[in-house]
Design a protein around this motif. Structure first.
Motif, PDB file in Angstrom:
ATOM      1  N   HIS A  99     -29.023  30.874  36.911  1.00 31.50           N
ATOM      2  CA  HIS A  99     -28.452  31.414  38.155  1.00 31.50           C
ATOM      3  C   HIS A  99     -29.198  30.884  39.379  1.00 31.50           C
ATOM      4  CE1 HIS A  99     -25.908  34.032  35.836  1.00 31.50           C
ATOM      5  NE2 HIS A  99     -26.962  34.437  35.156  1.00 31.50           N
ATOM      6  N   SER A 100     -29.521  29.585  39.345  1.00 33.38           N
ATOM      7  CA  SER A 100     -30.240  28.948  40.444  1.00 33.38           C
ATOM      8  C   SER A 100     -29.593  27.606  40.765  1.00 33.38           C
ATOM      9  CB  SER A 100     -31.702  28.729  40.058  1.00 33.38           C
ATOM     10  OG  SER A 100     -32.349  27.913  41.008  1.00 33.38           O
ATOM     11  N   ILE A 101     -29.231  27.430  42.025  1.00 35.35           N
ATOM     12  CA  ILE A 101     -28.619  26.168  42.435  1.00 35.35           C
ATOM     13  C   ILE A 101     -29.650  25.037  42.395  1.00 35.35           C
ATOM     14  CG2 ILE A 101     -27.564  24.960  44.379  1.00 35.35           C
ATOM     15  CD1 ILE A 101     -26.220  27.608  45.120  1.00 35.35           C
ATOM     16  N   LEU A 102     -30.900  25.324  42.764  1.00 36.10           N
ATOM     17  CA  LEU A 102     -31.941  24.303  42.735  1.00 36.10           C
ATOM     18  C   LEU A 102     -32.136  23.750  41.327  1.00 36.10           C
ATOM     19  CD1 LEU A 102     -34.138  22.675  44.156  1.00 36.10           C
ATOM     20  CD2 LEU A 102     -35.702  24.568  43.689  1.00 36.10           C
ATOM     21  N   TRP A 103     -32.261  24.635  40.333  1.00 37.30           N
ATOM     22  CA  TRP A 103     -32.418  24.173  38.948  1.00 37.30           C
ATOM     23  C   TRP A 103     -31.173  23.443  38.465  1.00 37.30           C
ATOM     24  CZ3 TRP A 103     -36.660  23.085  36.848  1.00 37.30           C
ATOM     25  CH2 TRP A 103     -37.803  23.836  37.071  1.00 37.30           C
ATOM     26  N   ALA A 104     -30.006  23.869  38.902  1.00 36.18           N
ATOM     27  CA  ALA A 104     -28.769  23.182  38.515  1.00 36.18           C
ATOM     28  C   ALA A 104     -28.761  21.748  39.041  1.00 36.18           C
ATOM     29  CB  ALA A 104     -27.551  23.950  39.021  1.00 36.18           C
ATOM     30  N   ILE A 105     -29.237  21.547  40.265  1.00 32.68           N
ATOM     31  CA  ILE A 105     -29.301  20.196  40.828  1.00 32.68           C
ATOM     32  C   ILE A 105     -30.294  19.336  40.056  1.00 32.68           C
ATOM     33  CG2 ILE A 105     -30.007  18.867  42.864  1.00 32.68           C
ATOM     34  CD1 ILE A 105     -28.833  21.216  44.547  1.00 32.68           C
ATOM     35  N   ILE A 106     -31.462  19.901  39.774  1.00 35.54           N
ATOM     36  CA  ILE A 106     -32.481  19.152  39.018  1.00 35.54           C
ATOM     37  C   ILE A 106     -31.952  18.781  37.639  1.00 35.54           C
ATOM     38  CG2 ILE A 106     -34.757  19.325  37.922  1.00 35.54           C
ATOM     39  CD1 ILE A 106     -35.549  21.085  40.379  1.00 35.54           C
ATOM     40  N   HIS A 107     -31.330  19.731  36.956  1.00 38.16           N
ATOM     41  CA  HIS A 107     -30.800  19.448  35.629  1.00 38.16           C
ATOM     42  C   HIS A 107     -29.601  18.510  35.690  1.00 38.16           C
ATOM     43  CE1 HIS A 107     -32.881  23.378  34.336  1.00 38.16           C
ATOM     44  NE2 HIS A 107     -33.661  22.332  34.103  1.00 38.16           N
ATOM     45  N   GLY A 108     -28.850  18.535  36.784  1.00 39.75           N
ATOM     46  CA  GLY A 108     -27.766  17.582  36.966  1.00 39.75           C
ATOM     47  C   GLY A 108     -28.275  16.161  37.079  1.00 39.75           C
ATOM     48  N   ILE A 109     -29.430  15.981  37.701  1.00 34.31           N
ATOM     49  CA  ILE A 109     -30.046  14.657  37.793  1.00 34.31           C
ATOM     50  C   ILE A 109     -30.476  14.182  36.406  1.00 34.31           C
ATOM     51  CG2 ILE A 109     -32.057  13.403  38.691  1.00 34.31           C
ATOM     52  CD1 ILE A 109     -31.797  15.226  41.206  1.00 34.31           C
ATOM     53  N   LEU A 110     -30.998  15.096  35.600  1.00 37.53           N
ATOM     54  CA  LEU A 110     -31.418  14.731  34.237  1.00 37.53           C
ATOM     55  C   LEU A 110     -30.221  14.490  33.320  1.00 37.53           C
ATOM     56  CD1 LEU A 110     -34.357  17.241  33.771  1.00 37.53           C
ATOM     57  CD2 LEU A 110     -34.496  14.804  34.278  1.00 37.53           C
ATOM     58  N   GLY A 111     -29.110  15.162  33.569  1.00 42.24           N
ATOM     59  CA  GLY A 111     -27.864  14.918  32.847  1.00 42.24           C
ATOM     60  C   GLY A 111     -27.937  15.217  31.361  1.00 42.24           C
ATOM     61  N   TRP A 112     -27.631  14.209  30.563  1.00 41.30           N
ATOM     62  CA  TRP A 112     -27.523  14.386  29.113  1.00 41.30           C
ATOM     63  C   TRP A 112     -28.847  14.804  28.481  1.00 41.30           C
ATOM     64  CZ3 TRP A 112     -23.253  15.327  26.825  1.00 41.30           C
ATOM     65  CH2 TRP A 112     -22.064  14.768  27.273  1.00 41.30           C
ATOM     66  N   ILE A 113     -29.973  14.468  29.086  1.00 42.37           N
ATOM     67  CA  ILE A 113     -31.270  14.874  28.527  1.00 42.37           C
ATOM     68  C   ILE A 113     -31.354  16.393  28.467  1.00 42.37           C
ATOM     69  CG2 ILE A 113     -33.775  14.849  28.934  1.00 42.37           C
ATOM     70  CD1 ILE A 113     -33.336  12.093  30.285  1.00 42.37           C
ATOM     71  N   TYR A 114     -30.943  17.063  29.529  1.00 39.85           N
ATOM     72  CA  TYR A 114     -30.971  18.524  29.555  1.00 39.85           C
ATOM     73  C   TYR A 114     -29.953  19.111  28.594  1.00 39.85           C
ATOM     74  CZ  TYR A 114     -30.812  23.314  31.211  1.00 39.85           C
ATOM     75  OH  TYR A 114     -30.842  24.679  31.276  1.00 39.85           O
ATOM     76  N   VAL A 115     -28.779  18.515  28.491  1.00 39.78           N
ATOM     77  CA  VAL A 115     -27.748  19.017  27.576  1.00 39.78           C
ATOM     78  C   VAL A 115     -28.248  18.963  26.135  1.00 39.78           C
ATOM     79  CG1 VAL A 115     -25.433  18.602  26.671  1.00 39.78           C
ATOM     80  CG2 VAL A 115     -25.857  18.420  29.125  1.00 39.78           C
ATOM     81  N   VAL A 116     -28.853  17.861  25.752  1.00 38.50           N
ATOM     82  CA  VAL A 116     -29.382  17.729  24.380  1.00 38.50           C
ATOM     83  C   VAL A 116     -30.528  18.698  24.161  1.00 38.50           C
ATOM     84  CG1 VAL A 116     -30.586  16.149  22.809  1.00 38.50           C
ATOM     85  CG2 VAL A 116     -28.612  15.356  24.117  1.00 38.50           C
ATOM     86  N   TYR A 117     -31.392  18.870  25.148  1.00 41.12           N
ATOM     87  CA  TYR A 117     -32.514  19.812  25.045  1.00 41.12           C
ATOM     88  C   TYR A 117     -31.991  21.236  24.775  1.00 41.12           C
ATOM     89  CZ  TYR A 117     -36.310  22.896  26.446  1.00 41.12           C
ATOM     90  OH  TYR A 117     -37.229  23.907  26.471  1.00 41.12           O
ATOM     91  N   ILE A 118     -30.998  21.659  25.541  1.00 38.16           N
ATOM     92  CA  ILE A 118     -30.435  23.002  25.366  1.00 38.16           C
ATOM     93  C   ILE A 118     -29.791  23.139  23.988  1.00 38.16           C
ATOM     94  CG2 ILE A 118     -28.567  24.522  26.163  1.00 38.16           C
ATOM     95  CD1 ILE A 118     -31.093  24.732  27.820  1.00 38.16           C
ATOM     96  N   ALA A 119     -29.090  22.106  23.556  1.00 42.61           N
ATOM     97  CA  ALA A 119     -28.428  22.143  22.247  1.00 42.61           C
ATOM     98  C   ALA A 119     -29.446  22.265  21.109  1.00 42.61           C
ATOM     99  CB  ALA A 119     -27.579  20.900  22.055  1.00 42.61           C
ATOM    100  N   LEU A 120     -30.601  21.632  21.254  1.00 44.81           N
ATOM    101  CA  LEU A 120     -31.594  21.656  20.193  1.00 44.81           C
ATOM    102  C   LEU A 120     -32.486  22.892  20.200  1.00 44.81           C
ATOM    103  CD1 LEU A 120     -32.789  17.936  20.225  1.00 44.81           C
ATOM    104  CD2 LEU A 120     -31.290  19.044  18.550  1.00 44.81           C
ATOM    105  N   PHE A 121     -32.864  23.371  21.383  1.00 42.70           N
ATOM    106  CA  PHE A 121     -33.904  24.389  21.460  1.00 42.70           C
ATOM    107  C   PHE A 121     -33.468  25.753  21.941  1.00 42.70           C
ATOM    108  CE2 PHE A 121     -36.131  20.287  21.933  1.00 42.70           C
ATOM    109  CZ  PHE A 121     -36.874  20.349  20.767  1.00 42.70           C
TER     110      PHE A 121
END
Length: 58
Positions: free
Chosen positions: A34-56
């Motif tokens: 629920h943070s726009i700042l973290w959403a922007i940071i994770h948007g820059i990381l892209g697929w790396i964050y998606v895979v991280y969430i899927a695994l952990f």
């Protein structure tokens, strides 16, 4: 000539993959944090964050 067409298709596919990965990462991040700042940071990381969430994520 066929080589140029194949290359153009790969480049277009890569652009859409990066865009979708960033949008997906931002949506997941905002849902979890629920943070726009973290959403922007994770948007820059892209697929790396998606895979991280899927695994952990439990």
């Amino acid at each position: 000539m066929n080589g140029n067409r194949f290359y153009a298709v790969r480049v277009e596919g890569a652009k859409y993959g990066v865009g979708f990965g960033s949008a997906l990462a931002m949506a997941i991040s905002y849902t979890n944090n629920h943070s726009i700042l973290w959403a922007i940071i994770h948007g820059i990381l892209g697929w790396i964050y998606v895979v991280y969430i899927a695994l952990f994520q439990s």
